[in-house]
Write an enzyme that holds these catalytic residues in place. Structure first.
Site, mmCIF file in Angstrom:
data_model
loop_
_atom_site.group_PDB
_atom_site.id
_atom_site.type_symbol
_atom_site.label_atom_id
_atom_site.label_comp_id
_atom_site.label_asym_id
_atom_site.label_seq_id
_atom_site.Cartn_x
_atom_site.Cartn_y
_atom_site.Cartn_z
ATOM 1 N N ASP A 191 0.842 -1.201 0.000
ATOM 2 C CA ASP A 191 0.000 0.000 0.000
ATOM 3 C C ASP A 191 0.874 1.246 0.000
ATOM 4 O O ASP A 191 2.056 1.208 0.352
ATOM 5 C CB ASP A 191 -0.965 0.006 1.202
ATOM 6 C CG ASP A 191 -0.261 0.042 2.545
ATOM 7 O OD1 ASP A 191 0.793 -0.611 2.693
ATOM 8 O OD2 ASP A 191 -0.752 0.730 3.467
ATOM 9 N N GLU B 103 -0.061 -1.046 5.830
ATOM 10 C CA GLU B 103 1.005 -0.465 6.660
ATOM 11 C C GLU B 103 0.825 1.029 6.835
ATOM 12 O O GLU B 103 0.992 1.570 7.935
ATOM 13 C CB GLU B 103 2.376 -0.757 6.029
ATOM 14 C CG GLU B 103 3.553 -0.527 6.980
ATOM 15 C CD GLU B 103 4.032 0.913 7.061
ATOM 16 O OE1 GLU B 103 4.753 1.241 8.004
ATOM 17 O OE2 GLU B 103 3.663 1.730 6.181
HETATM 18 N N1 BES Z 1 8.351 3.388 5.429
HETATM 19 C C1 BES Z 1 7.747 4.068 6.523
HETATM 20 C C2 BES Z 1 8.391 3.780 7.851
HETATM 21 C C3 BES Z 1 9.641 4.533 8.068
HETATM 22 C C4 BES Z 1 9.666 5.897 7.909
HETATM 23 C C5 BES Z 1 10.725 3.867 8.486
HETATM 24 C C6 BES Z 1 10.804 6.580 8.145
HETATM 25 C C7 BES Z 1 11.850 4.549 8.727
HETATM 26 C C8 BES Z 1 11.903 5.921 8.546
HETATM 27 C C9 BES Z 1 6.309 3.653 6.676
HETATM 28 O O1 BES Z 1 5.673 3.533 5.442
HETATM 29 C C10 BES Z 1 5.558 4.680 7.498
HETATM 30 O O2 BES Z 1 5.476 5.799 7.114
HETATM 31 N N2 BES Z 1 5.055 4.285 8.664
HETATM 32 C C11 BES Z 1 4.214 5.088 9.500
HETATM 33 C C12 BES Z 1 3.678 4.153 10.537
HETATM 34 C C13 BES Z 1 2.474 4.653 11.277
HETATM 35 C C14 BES Z 1 1.279 4.860 10.368
HETATM 36 C C15 BES Z 1 2.135 3.665 12.381
HETATM 37 C C16 BES Z 1 4.974 6.209 10.194
HETATM 38 O O3 BES Z 1 6.135 6.056 10.582
HETATM 39 O O4 BES Z 1 4.389 7.290 10.340
HETATM 40 ZN ZN ZN Z 2 6.878 2.315 4.101
#
Ligand code: BES
Ligand code: ZN
Length: 447
Positions: A79, A143
């Site tokens: 997604d 995710e």
């Molecule tokens: N790929 C990111 C996670 C991420 C962001 C890892 C920056 C390392 C550095 C992921 O798609 C994401 O944005 N996750 C959300 C999770 C939340 C909705 C629980 C986030 O970090 O805001």
């Molecule tokens: Zn991501």
């Protein structure tokens, strides 16, 4: 072969698998089918796990190799965040566009590029008979919406995957644009909605202004009391359980070369909260934060509207770190918000909801995953990887380590300037191709 990888990514990106909007459920299904067909075309088996609340399904996959001594589980998400040309993109977000060695498109780096590179690495190894590792795949479609249903779906179907020796998470980015990284930690998340409500509907501020306590004004007063003057969280006890810095961590941080001026320039700020490199990295990776993301039910349009909103909600979240416990922090915050509101002596009503909690993760860089990936990166890139943590969250990592009783490692493919979640998201073609080579090294090892 490289052209094939780009063509695959072009197709994958074209499916608008935006999990936050159920309008895109069918498109999300197409993205899942793309992955399912790909894994099956490599001789693998797949299992589509329907979501308990009818949101996007989860895809599990497995490819077994005769005589293989070990099994690696790969995690990614199909997604993506929403994207529109009108948001300020230079090209159509769902039409992958090549420019100056980069591929632009929603999901290019988060997370479709890394997934496509992985599958092409496996394809090349299968075709040349060099795949030596059993592979397991978990690709989720929720995710970006907090991984709802993930634990339930994985728990109920983990026997399809069987036992694994290590988990490779492909869902983050390099610290800079020039040095490959291996990542051993992420922050967790506690997301809250704070609503103050009063009159039964919006009021004309001229007619009724002065007669009532305004909910939005109460909310702003309340929020201001939750932060100190530097913007740090003012909730008592918030920082109490933050783990002290270990010597090893201090050493890891010291080793990192990082130019704060170019970071400030990249994000377009005049100055950072500190000019000390180690302190800045600590603040981004191993200290908790408290952010206000936005407001709901309040006036947002152009010009002015002389209205008293009947209610106002603030969307806030906290990034949490070892050893803070998500539920404890959520409870602490809700209690403090309620206490502060009491002191306002307002006749308005307060409601606080916990939208999501997610755990942090801290890995062990001495295990075989890091040793092998380190070697592979050195061979492919001709330089040593930097060991990083991340400030962002992937709440299911700790859960997967526990369920599969195996260590995890994060293997970022894209660069820091890839603009995940933002306009003109991209991935450098060199990163995609070399990322694929790194994975070929990992998956072609006998043990
Ligand atoms: N790929 C990111 C996670 C991420 C962001 C890892 C920056 C390392 C550095 C992921 O798609 C994401 O944005 N996750 C959300 C999770 C939340 C909705 C629980 C986030 O970090 O805001
Ligand atoms: Zn991501």
């Amino acid at each position: 072969m490289d052209a094939q990888l780009i063509e695959s990514l072009r197709e994958f990106v074209s499916y608008k698998s935006i999990s936050s909007d159920s309008f895109y459920k069918e498109e999300s299904g197409k993205a899942l089918m793309f992955l399912k067909n790909f894994i099956e075309s490599l001789g693998g088996e797949t299992l589509v796990v329907p979501h308990p609340n009818s949101r996007n399904s989860l895809l599990m996959g497995k490819i077994d190799v005769e005589g293989a001594q070990r099994t690696l589980l790969i995690y990614g998400h199909y997604d993506v965040q929403p994207a529109n040309l009108e948001d300020g993109w230079d090209t159509e977000p769902f039409d992958l566009t090549e420019k100056d060695g980069y591929l632009y498109g929603r999901g290019a780096t988060d997370d479709k590029g890394p997934i496509t590179a992985t599958l092409h690495a496996v394809k090349e190894l299968v075709e040349s008979g060099k795949l030596k590792t059993n592979l397991r795949f978990i690709y989720e479609g929720e995710e970006e919406s907090g991984s709802t249903g993930f634990e339930e779906m994985v728990q109920a179907n983990k026997s399809f995957l069987g036992s694994v020796d290590g988990i490779v998470i492909m869902d983050n980015y390099w610290l800079t644009d020039s040095q490959p990284c291996l990542t051993y930690g992420v922050r967790g998340l506690v997301a809250l909605g704070i609503t103050v409500s009063g009159p039964k509907q919006d009021l004309h501020s001229g007619i009724h202004g002065g007669a009532v306590r305004e909910p939005l004004t109460d909310l702003i007063e309340l929020l201001s009391q939750l932060f100190d003057q530097e913007g740090r969280c003012a909730i008592e006890g918030f920082y109490d359980t933050v783990a002290p810095l270990s010597n090893l961590e201090q050493e890891q941080l010291e080793k990192i070369q990082y130019d704060l001026d170019s970071y400030a320039k990249q994000i377009g700020v005049k100055s950072l909260s500190t000019s000390d490199k180690i302190e800045l990295l600590k603040r981004r990776w191993r200290e908790p934060t408290f952010s206000i993301h936005g407001f709901d039910h309040v006036y947002f349009g152009k010009g002015t509207k002389t209205v008293i909103p009947a209610k106002a909600e603030a969307k806030v979240s906290m990034r949490i770190v070892p050893d803070q416990k998500p539920e404890e922090i959520a409870e602490l915050a809700v209690k403090a918000i309620k206490q502060r509101f009491e002191t306002l002596n307002s006749s308005n009503e307060l409601d606080v909801v916990v939208y999501a909690t997610g755990d942090w993760w801290l890995g062990d860089t001495s295990n075989f995953l890091f040793t092998e990936a380190h070697e592979a990166i050195k061979t492919v890139w001709g330089m040593e990887p930097v060991y990083t943590r991340e400030g962002g969250s992937i709440p299911i990592i700790k859960f997967m380590e526990d369920v599969f009783n195996a260590p995890a490692m994060m293997l970022p493919i894209g660069q820091s300037s890839d603009s995940a979640h933002s306009q003109n998201e991209r991935i450098r073609i060199e990163n995609l191709l070399k990322g694929k080579e790194v994975m070929k090294h990992l998956f072609s090892r006998q043990q």
